[in-house]
Scaffold this active site. Sequence first.
Site, PDB file in Angstrom:
ATOM      1  N   GLY A 174    -104.737 -12.536  14.510  1.00 53.53           N
ATOM      2  CA  GLY A 174    -104.030 -12.992  13.302  1.00 53.53           C
ATOM      3  C   GLY A 174    -102.677 -12.324  13.245  1.00 53.53           C
ATOM      4  O   GLY A 174    -102.573 -11.176  12.864  1.00 53.53           O
ATOM      5  N   ASP A 175    -101.645 -13.027  13.695  1.00 55.55           N
ATOM      6  CA  ASP A 175    -100.373 -12.353  13.886  1.00 55.55           C
ATOM      7  C   ASP A 175     -99.154 -13.176  13.520  1.00 55.55           C
ATOM      8  O   ASP A 175     -98.054 -12.872  13.938  1.00 55.55           O
ATOM      9  CB  ASP A 175    -100.252 -11.854  15.330  1.00 55.55           C
TER      10      ASP A 175
ATOM     11  N   SER B 161    -103.763  -5.714  13.543  1.00 51.58           N
ATOM     12  CA  SER B 161    -102.695  -5.650  14.547  1.00 51.58           C
ATOM     13  C   SER B 161    -101.864  -6.931  14.562  1.00 51.58           C
ATOM     14  O   SER B 161    -102.403  -8.034  14.623  1.00 51.58           O
ATOM     15  CB  SER B 161    -103.336  -5.449  15.920  1.00 51.58           C
ATOM     16  N   VAL B 162    -100.565  -6.782  14.511  1.00 53.46           N
ATOM     17  CA  VAL B 162     -99.687  -7.949  14.714  1.00 53.46           C
ATOM     18  C   VAL B 162     -98.708  -7.699  15.857  1.00 53.46           C
ATOM     19  O   VAL B 162     -98.000  -8.599  16.287  1.00 53.46           O
ATOM     20  CB  VAL B 162     -98.911  -8.330  13.429  1.00 53.46           C
TER      21      VAL B 162
ATOM     22  N   GLU C 164     -89.883 -15.576  18.607  1.00 51.77           N
ATOM     23  CA  GLU C 164     -89.534 -14.373  17.862  1.00 51.77           C
ATOM     24  C   GLU C 164     -88.654 -13.445  18.695  1.00 51.77           C
ATOM     25  O   GLU C 164     -88.818 -13.357  19.911  1.00 51.77           O
ATOM     26  CB  GLU C 164     -90.799 -13.605  17.470  1.00 51.77           C
TER      27      GLU C 164
ATOM     28  N   LYS D 256     -87.525  -7.823  22.427  1.00 49.57           N
ATOM     29  CA  LYS D 256     -88.372  -8.739  23.180  1.00 49.57           C
ATOM     30  C   LYS D 256     -88.186 -10.140  22.630  1.00 49.57           C
ATOM     31  O   LYS D 256     -88.067 -10.324  21.417  1.00 49.57           O
ATOM     32  CB  LYS D 256     -89.839  -8.322  23.070  1.00 49.57           C
TER      33      LYS D 256
END
Lengths: 345, 345
Positions: free
Chosen positions: B226-227, B292-293, B56, B69
């Site tokens: 879980g992202d 939160s991801v 990513e 990033k």
Amino acid sequence: MVRFVDVPRMRHWVEERGVETVIRGIAERIESDFRRWPEFDTQARVASHSPGGVVELMPVSDSRRYSFKFVNGHPGNPAAGLQTVTAFGVLADVASGYPVLWSEMTILTALRTAATSALIARTLARPDSQVMALIGTGSQAEFQALAFRALLGIDSVRIWDTDPRAMDTFERNMRPLGFSVHRASDGAEACDGADIVTTCTADKAYATVLTDDMVRPGMHVNAIGGDCPGKTELEAAILHRADVFVEYPEQTRIEGEIQQLPEDFPVTELWRVLRGEEPGRTSAEQITVFDSVGFAIEDYSALCYLDSDLGEGEAADVDLIAEPADPKDLFALVAAGANSTVRLG
Amino acid sequence: MVRFVDVPRMRHWVEERGVETVIRGIAERIESDFRRWPEFDTQARVASHSPGGVVELMPVSDSRRYSFKFVNGHPGNPAAGLQTVTAFGVLADVASGYPVLWSEMTILTALRTAATSALIARTLARPDSQVMALIGTGSQAEFQALAFRALLGIDSVRIWDTDPRAMDTFERNMRPLGFSVHRASDGAEACDGADIVTTCTADKAYATVLTDDMVRPGMHVNAIGGDCPGKTELEAAILHRADVFVEYPEQTRIEGEIQQLPEDFPVTELWRVLRGEEPGRTSAEQITVFDSVGFAIEDYSALCYLDSDLGEGEAADVDLIAEPADPKDLFALVAAGANSTVRLG
């Protein structure tokens, strides 16, 4: 460890191999990668615009390698002694997600852009093309000229730039390399008698660097400067008379010359031409336009070529990936910085 | 020259300052950046999925600084002795487009993820929270525990992992730091009596790490594993009983726990809570979930904090930007590699 090619190492690599040799190598790799286009996971680049310019990320991958390039475009930079376009990029392994090569790409982008231009001109220009007009003699210009000589044997260039010093620099750089350079007094004179016209100007504006009357039947137009929203170089009438070839329509319709035209304006994808699935030039009178905006596969190709060609000691090794002895114990790497005292802030 | 923080330099920086000090510093910066959220040019991250994982790019910018990033997620990597998640990132100047800082971010991501978790828990968990359950004791676990101690004073942790060695490592790392660690025999036992539950597992699957019966009224659930699409940890029933808080809905609906739910499932954006525009916790019985991801602003904050905190000699200088004396004469940098002989390939 990740291999790192900084600016001195990139200069060393190019100087050792020779500019034209590197351009030919990159062009071959681009051609073979374009021919297997459907194997790539492609997407339009991710742009972040600001009043002074744009920063873009250009990712692409196949099943083996992932690459991305960071590139800026800031037309006001030269006034502050900075480069309009600078870039760096990374090649990573798809199976592990680990980067394998990190490189400066300001120089590499100039090389791959020139390689792409010449590769496409070899495909689309009239085979008897001998003279190129070069409108805009900034940082890209010498690379373009060398690429056209390396791939098409063209060594006669007619130049025009609104900045006389930029033309001085081009002449000073290229005459000693055996080029015949004609310095024109405007764009129209530069185009007079040219078989190929390359436009390569930097203003972030709807400019008309090339007007319809400068374009003769049979010309190939290599339009590389119109490459972001609000930045074009060609009068729209030229596009209506010509057949327009593009890298990636989804991106070119936003960023290329054809942003001036309706969304259904017909274009031909170059990878289909290189695969022989679509015609390229079909007559000596046809006007062909390469509406170049640059595409991530070209960077992928350039990085792969660099990665495969770099010899022992030609890259630095940098420690970019934190690798604890136990892969589930990243904390071990900073445990010395943890304190047994509760320090509630 | 661009400042470069490789892995040894990152370790040095964290160890010199202290893990909890750095986490507090990053959390403060994230809090202030979240509070000015509308100043950022935000977008969902750009993911490239492959059978083995995902790579990513996460870009974001305000009017002054641009950051991105590069991060991978490959659950099969530890079996090959590699890290599941590695990362690096760049901070650039918006005005010129030039990069100013390049850093490893495997360690920095662990720090900023823990800082974000603890910041949000300080905002949403019951103020009298004293015990945290930690389900999944992989690379993130120690950072989470230290962050919760640094920001909330919690030093009692109940752990569970399907891999006993991962629990061994956590116990070995954390007991000497003054933590009270209870090793549970399953997830339900770990949650028993906990005020906060952190789920942090790595399988790329629709997993049910936390089932509805484990969640008691008043709990805060910090769901960080879980992202990405196809990767969740919470039984959907939990989300229906809870109030769900997210970083960036456009991204969380694709990648977070709420990917299991309809697109109009109500969520609250955390930056609005931090600005006081939306309520956080409103009762002692309410169940709060931070789905939160990870979001690019957290990386931006971490890089800015690092950039401002780095002292003389704590970063290397790398020559990443090709800067010819005349900014329009890039060719001068490789002119020694140009040949006056025509070498037509």
